[in-house]
Design an enzyme around this catalytic site. Structure first.
Site, mmCIF file in Angstrom:
data_model
loop_
_atom_site.group_PDB
_atom_site.id
_atom_site.type_symbol
_atom_site.label_atom_id
_atom_site.label_comp_id
_atom_site.label_asym_id
_atom_site.label_seq_id
_atom_site.Cartn_x
_atom_site.Cartn_y
_atom_site.Cartn_z
ATOM 1 N N ASP A 220 -13.432 -17.186 7.896
ATOM 2 C CA ASP A 220 -11.986 -16.758 7.727
ATOM 3 C C ASP A 220 -11.340 -16.515 8.925
ATOM 4 O O ASP A 220 -11.453 -15.470 9.498
ATOM 5 C CB ASP A 220 -12.069 -15.586 7.062
ATOM 6 C CG ASP A 220 -10.780 -14.672 6.752
ATOM 7 O OD1 ASP A 220 -9.834 -15.381 7.108
ATOM 8 O OD2 ASP A 220 -10.775 -14.030 5.645
ATOM 9 N N LYS B 218 -1.580 -16.922 7.906
ATOM 10 C CA LYS B 218 -0.735 -16.239 8.789
ATOM 11 C C LYS B 218 0.213 -17.135 9.617
ATOM 12 O O LYS B 218 1.335 -17.503 9.396
ATOM 13 C CB LYS B 218 -1.759 -15.226 9.453
ATOM 14 C CG LYS B 218 -2.058 -14.250 8.825
ATOM 15 C CD LYS B 218 -2.680 -12.936 9.525
ATOM 16 C CE LYS B 218 -3.183 -11.860 8.756
ATOM 17 N NZ LYS B 218 -2.191 -10.705 8.239
ATOM 18 N N TYR C 275 0.848 -1.305 0.092
ATOM 19 C CA TYR C 275 0.177 -0.025 0.171
ATOM 20 C C TYR C 275 1.064 1.262 -0.116
ATOM 21 O O TYR C 275 0.603 2.401 1.078
ATOM 22 C CB TYR C 275 -1.181 0.122 0.989
ATOM 23 C CG TYR C 275 -1.547 -1.228 1.514
ATOM 24 C CD1 TYR C 275 -2.595 -1.787 0.505
ATOM 25 C CD2 TYR C 275 -1.597 -2.021 2.394
ATOM 26 C CE1 TYR C 275 -3.493 -2.858 0.897
ATOM 27 C CE2 TYR C 275 -2.052 -3.243 2.456
ATOM 28 C CZ TYR C 275 -3.119 -3.668 1.691
ATOM 29 O OH TYR C 275 -3.822 -4.773 1.751
ATOM 30 N N TYR D 138 -12.715 -8.008 6.201
ATOM 31 C CA TYR D 138 -11.521 -7.744 5.398
ATOM 32 C C TYR D 138 -11.161 -9.562 4.905
ATOM 33 O O TYR D 138 -10.893 -10.253 5.937
ATOM 34 C CB TYR D 138 -10.426 -7.064 5.776
ATOM 35 C CG TYR D 138 -9.076 -7.250 5.157
ATOM 36 C CD1 TYR D 138 -8.915 -6.458 4.011
ATOM 37 C CD2 TYR D 138 -8.181 -8.294 5.401
ATOM 38 C CE1 TYR D 138 -7.929 -6.571 2.903
ATOM 39 C CE2 TYR D 138 -7.048 -8.373 4.355
ATOM 40 C CZ TYR D 138 -6.855 -7.539 3.456
ATOM 41 O OH TYR D 138 -5.942 -7.548 2.518
#
Ligand code: PMP
Length: 435
Positions: free
Chosen positions: A251, A280, A22, A150
């Site tokens: 998720d 992760k 980003y 997200y």
């Protein structure tokens, strides 16, 4: 002989050549050069040691350079680092699938490995679509998902992210239009709001014929605002999914492997999803790996009448990554995870509570090994980041949120230093306090 670069030259080259997450290429943000990371410490090129409050985006749960994971990977390298997963298989992947099927909620036992969290979400969405296709309902191709969610940066994952944070405006026309429900009301212990559930039900009633599943981050909406909500909403959503023929997809990429105080956030409620994504911390944050795990209903449904699941990445089930994950899971089962995370939660609560007195703080909340200080307005990341480095900590805020997700090996003293650093930096941003 490879050219030797000074640290300054490396930083300059980084600015010219590298795109960081980003960021802009014409106005590159400052990046700190890391020389070493060990336990809960990151050492920069100038020798400065930072206490890690981020676990490198919530993944390095056992700290950096852990001897058990290091050795597992070294030993795997000596055997083989990679073989294709089409037509070949290996012990690290088989053992990992066995462990995942043991520790994930009841019924989840069919494991698909992929490269990253976002890809595991793509895989989950494809599984749901393929399941309904095989069941003779090919119109069920869309998804329902809460706002503030997200799920990653790839296309289908972006389509189920919050429409504002999730870049829907920027990619208008390129993303599939999904159906959004409001985000669950916040507060882990706040009683269930029946009006909210009625609204969710109405949206499902209107759309279910074209919807394959409902995807949600259980208990904590992470990158979409670090919002904690009552797990009972998940039990109720499961009932709605059953009533209207939707698959429930959890998720757990951010919440999995202990972060919320239980092995999985799903363990806070009494139900199993149909599909679950993990990533992760799966490898202890060592190397990228994710898994999409489903139940017999979905797996056998897709495979019905000779069907095959249409996905197969080059590095699927990478043995090195699987060996890191096996070592990480052995570490997690070698101590009392629940009580370890409880200790972190108490210490985080104690060390962040005085931030409440600051005028620019809207809320302070903690759950498991997550501590959040929500400000009244968004931070300027470029301004605030060096302030934390000056304080000797690695904390990376976003939006209005300054938060901690430390490695589980963190000491109480380090948690206190992290809390003090957040207080000092937040105070320096505020012009006055409430008192
Ligand atoms: N889902 C959730 C809940 C996440 O927090 C993230 C990453 N922050 C992702 C998916 C995407 O994972 P990755 O960055 O590994 O693609």
């Amino acid at each position: 002989m490879p050219q030797q670069h000074t640290d300054e030259a490396l930083i300059q080259l980084d600015k010219e050549l590298l795109w960081h997450p980003y960021t802009s290429m014409s106005h590159p943000a400052p990046h700190f050069l890391v020389k070493k990371a060990q336990g809960s410490r990151i050492t920069l090129s100038d020798g400065k040691e930072l206490i890690d409050g981020m676990s490198s985006w919530w993944s390095v749960i056992h700290g950096y350079s852990h001897p058990v994971i290091n050795n597992a990977m070294k030993s795997q390298i000596d055997d083989f680092s990679h073989v294709m997963f089409g037509g070949l298989t290996h012990e690290p992947a088989i053992k990992l699938a066995e462990k995942l099927s043991d520790i994930t909620p009841h019924g989840l036992s069919r494991v698909f490995f992929s490269d990253s969290g976002s890809v595991s979400v793509e895989v989950a969405l494809k599984m749901a679509i393929q399941y309904w296709h095989s069941s003779g309902r090919p119109n069920k191709k869309k998804f329902i998902t809460p706002r503030n969610g997200y799920h990653g940066d790839t296309f289908a994952a972006m389509s189920v992210c919050d429409p504002i944070n999730g870049m829907h405006g920027l990619f208008e026309g390129a993303l599939t239009k999904q159906h959004f429900i409001p985000s669950p009301p916040t507060g882990i212990n706040t009683p269930v709001d029946e009006d909210y559930l009625t609204e969710v039900r109405q949206i499902i009633e209107k759309t279910h014929l074209e919807v394959a599943g409902l995807i949600i981050e259980p208990v904590v909406q992470n990158a979409g605002g670090m919002r904690f909500y009552n797990p009972l909403y998940l039990d109720r959503m499961k009932l709605l999914c059953e009533e209207f023929d939707l698959l429930l997809i959890f998720d757990e990429i951010a919440t999995g492997f202990g972060r919320t105080g239980k092995m999985f956030a799903s363990d806070h409620c009494n139900i199993s999803p149909d599909i679950m994504c993990v990533g992760k911390a799966l490898t202890g944050g060592y190397i990228t790996l994710a898994a999409t795990i489903t139940n017999d209903k979905v797996a056998l449904g897709i495979s019905d009448k000779g069907g095959v699941f249409m996905h197969g990445p080059t590095f699927m089930g990478n043995p090195l990554a699987c060996s890191a994950a096996n070592a990480s899971l052995s570490l997690l089962s070698s101590y009392d995870l629940t009580s370890r995370i409880q200790t972190i939660e108490s210490k985080l609560t104690e060390s962040l509570k005085r931030c409440r007195s600051l005028a620019n703080v809207a809320d302070v909340r903690c759950l498991g090994a997550i501590g959040v200080v929500e400000l009244t307005s968004p931070v300027n990341q470029q301004q605030i980041q060096p302030l934390f480095v000056e304080q000797g900590v690695w904390v990376r805020p976003f939006g209005k949120l300054i938060y901690l997700m430390p490695p589980y090996i963190i000491s109480n003293e380090d948690l206190e230093t992290l809390g003090n650093a957040i207080y000092n930096v937040t105070k320096s941003l505020a012009y006055n306090t409430k008192n």
